[in-house]
Motif scaffolding. Sequence first.
Motif, PDB file in Angstrom:
ATOM      1  N   ASP A   1      31.183 -85.526   3.120  1.00 22.35           N
ATOM      2  CA  ASP A   1      31.625 -86.716   2.393  1.00 22.35           C
ATOM      3  C   ASP A   1      32.518 -86.316   1.219  1.00 22.35           C
ATOM      4  OD1 ASP A   1      31.420 -89.615   1.971  1.00 22.35           O
ATOM      5  OD2 ASP A   1      30.353 -89.058   0.134  1.00 22.35           O
ATOM      6  N   HIS A   2      33.291 -87.292   0.693  1.00 21.98           N
ATOM      7  CA  HIS A   2      34.184 -86.962  -0.421  1.00 21.98           C
ATOM      8  C   HIS A   2      33.409 -86.698  -1.711  1.00 21.98           C
ATOM      9  CE1 HIS A   2      33.457 -91.258  -0.895  1.00 21.98           C
ATOM     10  NE2 HIS A   2      33.963 -91.197  -2.134  1.00 21.98           N
ATOM     11  N   GLU A   3      32.102 -87.003  -1.723  1.00 22.32           N
ATOM     12  CA  GLU A   3      31.269 -86.711  -2.887  1.00 22.32           C
ATOM     13  C   GLU A   3      30.328 -85.538  -2.619  1.00 22.32           C
ATOM     14  OE1 GLU A   3      29.981 -90.309  -5.260  1.00 22.32           O
ATOM     15  OE2 GLU A   3      30.406 -91.298  -3.330  1.00 22.32           O
TER      16      GLU A   3
ATOM     17  N   THR B   1      26.529 -84.756   1.052  1.00 25.61           N
ATOM     18  CA  THR B   1      26.997 -85.637  -0.020  1.00 25.61           C
ATOM     19  C   THR B   1      26.008 -85.606  -1.172  1.00 25.61           C
ATOM     20  OG1 THR B   1      27.728 -87.872  -0.569  1.00 25.61           O
ATOM     21  CG2 THR B   1      25.843 -87.695   0.898  1.00 25.61           C
ATOM     22  N   GLU B   2      26.503 -85.937  -2.356  1.00 23.62           N
ATOM     23  CA  GLU B   2      25.635 -86.068  -3.522  1.00 23.62           C
ATOM     24  C   GLU B   2      25.314 -87.528  -3.815  1.00 23.62           C
ATOM     25  OE1 GLU B   2      24.298 -83.313  -5.292  1.00 23.62           O
ATOM     26  OE2 GLU B   2      25.046 -82.543  -3.354  1.00 23.62           O
ATOM     27  N   ASN B   3      25.862 -88.423  -3.021  1.00 26.25           N
ATOM     28  CA  ASN B   3      25.627 -89.851  -3.219  1.00 26.25           C
ATOM     29  C   ASN B   3      24.419 -90.278  -2.378  1.00 26.25           C
ATOM     30  OD1 ASN B   3      25.747 -92.763  -2.891  1.00 26.25           O
ATOM     31  ND2 ASN B   3      27.795 -92.653  -3.811  1.00 26.25           N
TER      32      ASN B   3
ATOM     33  N   SER C   1      28.922 -81.598  -2.579  1.00 27.44           N
ATOM     34  CA  SER C   1      28.916 -80.405  -3.420  1.00 27.44           C
ATOM     35  C   SER C   1      29.644 -79.284  -2.688  1.00 27.44           C
ATOM     36  CB  SER C   1      27.479 -79.989  -3.727  1.00 27.44           C
ATOM     37  OG  SER C   1      27.418 -78.652  -4.155  1.00 27.44           O
TER      38      SER C   1
ATOM     39  N   THR D   1      24.923 -93.375  -0.051  1.00 30.75           N
ATOM     40  CA  THR D   1      25.703 -93.041   1.150  1.00 30.75           C
ATOM     41  C   THR D   1      24.844 -92.271   2.148  1.00 30.75           C
ATOM     42  OG1 THR D   1      27.748 -92.957  -0.145  1.00 30.75           O
ATOM     43  CG2 THR D   1      27.759 -91.852   1.992  1.00 30.75           C
TER      44      THR D   1
END
Length: 720
Positions: free
Chosen positions: A512-514, A624-626, A516, A629
């Motif tokens: 994902d764009h978020e 992802t870090e979200n 790590s 999501t």
Amino acid sequence: MACSSLGAFPWSNVPFFTVPLARAHGKSFAHRSDLRQAKRILVKLGSAVVTRGDECGLALGRLASIVEQVAMLQNQGREMMIVTSGAVAFGKQRLRHEILLSQSVRQALHSGQNQLKDMSLPVLEARACAAAGQSGLMALYEAMFTQYSTCTAQILVTNLDFHDDQKRRNLNSTLHELLRMNIVPIINTNDAVVPPPEPNSDLQGVISIKDNDSLAARLAVEMRADLLIALSDVEGLYDSPPGSDDAKLLDTFYPGDQHSITYGTKSRVGIGGMEAKVKAALWALQGGTSVVIANGTHPKVTGHVITDIVEGKKVGTFFSEVKPAGPTVEQQTEMARSAGRTLASLEPEQTIFSPLKRLSIGLRQIAVSSQDSVGRVLRRTRVANNLELEQITVPIGVLLVIFESRPDCLPQVSALAIASGNALLLKGGKEAANTNRILHELAQEALSIHGVKDAIQLVSTREEVEDLCRLEKMIDLIIPRGSSQLVRDIQRAAKGIPVLGHSEGICHVYVDHEASVDKAIKIIRDSKCDYPAACNAMETLLVHRELLRTPLFDQIIDMLRTEHVKIHAGPKFASYLTFSPSEVKSLRTEYGDLECCIEVVDSMTEAVDHIHKYGSSHTDVIVTENEDTAEQFLQQLDSACVFWNASSRFADGYRFGLGAEVGISTARIHARGPVGLDGLLTTKWVLRGEGHTAADFSEQGSMTYLHENLPVAQTSLSVL
């Protein structure tokens, strides 16, 4: 019987030779799998195969499928011969038609419709029927074989052709010349000139030719055929009359087993019965020709019965002079089921002892979990006063596990079977045959303490996997362990038996764009490079579009190149590049090596859609870090294993704490993901009452339903 053109021949005065002629290429084939080597094949078509159910006319669809198979084998370079019935039936149809047409038009008009329907036909003489039917039967064969560019020739035989040495040599020479010219001889008796069949007049120690079974056997031996396929309307040879409750079809029959056979009635047409077929088959076998008796009338198998036999598949009864030292696979399965029922009734501490103390391979998690596996109460309900219902766990039954070259599968699966109370049939790859044998002996040694060593059987005979998959009455679940091709082959071959497993492991990692940077690099490296051939290795990397031309994306590419991973570009990814890697041929590819596909998606939702379209429902990962999501990904994605910020390589029974696994299932029912002990159990319902009847709860009854949920005790029962 009038409808058997071969059966009407009086062969009783024409004896077989007491000792059949020797064949140049030695003895008959010892195993079914050897039938693939058969060069010269004689196919006997019994009256029941060729004729319709009304015995007046030919079964054209059935005959066409047989011709297609014979022609295909002939065009493969084999030498095919046919002994056929059918002339009498074909002639009877023609003569009946002619008689009806020859009726006076005036008689038909004055008789009235009802009288015309009731008008009886005269009994037709068999020789006249044969005379009228021979030319039509042969014309039909010629027309059918012509469709496959195959030439045929008719040979009509009489008793003199076998009674007179010179005529017999001429017949032999003619047949050999036809075969040399790649022509299919179609052999029939000249029923137009012969008297009715005589009663059995076999001399002491000599078999006479009196039906097309014995005629086919005689020709097969004299022509030194490799294989005689005798088709009738019976499945093969049974150990008791077909149709009886305990009748079992014999896969293989040995000459010494004659005393154990009870013969039933003969087929619906023709003069030969099963006893005559066995007698002829054994004579041909003695002469060096292999024999298979099979059903040529079954609508589901007629279209491939001959080719299946030649390919060595388990069809009908195969006659062999070589009896294996050990039990057949069918006998092994029965032994396993019987011992498995006893295994399921053992106390928990007894099943713990086996995998821990004897196998000694560290499968402690299995041993511990087995304490409350079989007989565990899942639900208790008070249906009414003094009427209680329980749902409890029980073994599935008999498991067939087919695995390739990895022998560590055997102790793992054996331990799981012991712990779950299942009988086990194992078929391993030949590469590890000796190791498998020793490990199997250890497993049986452990089980012998409790008298259930037969619960685990190792199939060491030359059984084809496809044949094992046909034992639907004996095996309850098939578990393939090996390549995706093996799994696909077994899924196709299994007839009526559930297959637990997955044919492909197309696993995805979505970054994902978020995400790590550190987590993404670690997870991708481990998912692809830890063990590229594993079914839980990453095959497709999905990257959010916003990550293109960022340091994270560059680091991912650098890491894959450092690990020597070959990259294939998906269509969207390739459109962003001026000089791209080779574009992927398919987005649904399991590489099983240091290769992967990279594709670009615009969102998490698009990633989920991509996985649903191109994945295999095995294992898929989001990095992802979200948290929101991630949770949406975990909930929306319909795969057996869905991970957040963890490598796809965690999809494993041992890593899940199951101790071991029999495989990973992508099925929608029963068990999904890594299948351990619980996946080898099913349930049954136990109801305890005191004379309750359904009538007690009717409108006039005295009782009412309570349906109260009761607490479930945390103890295990030992029940079947």
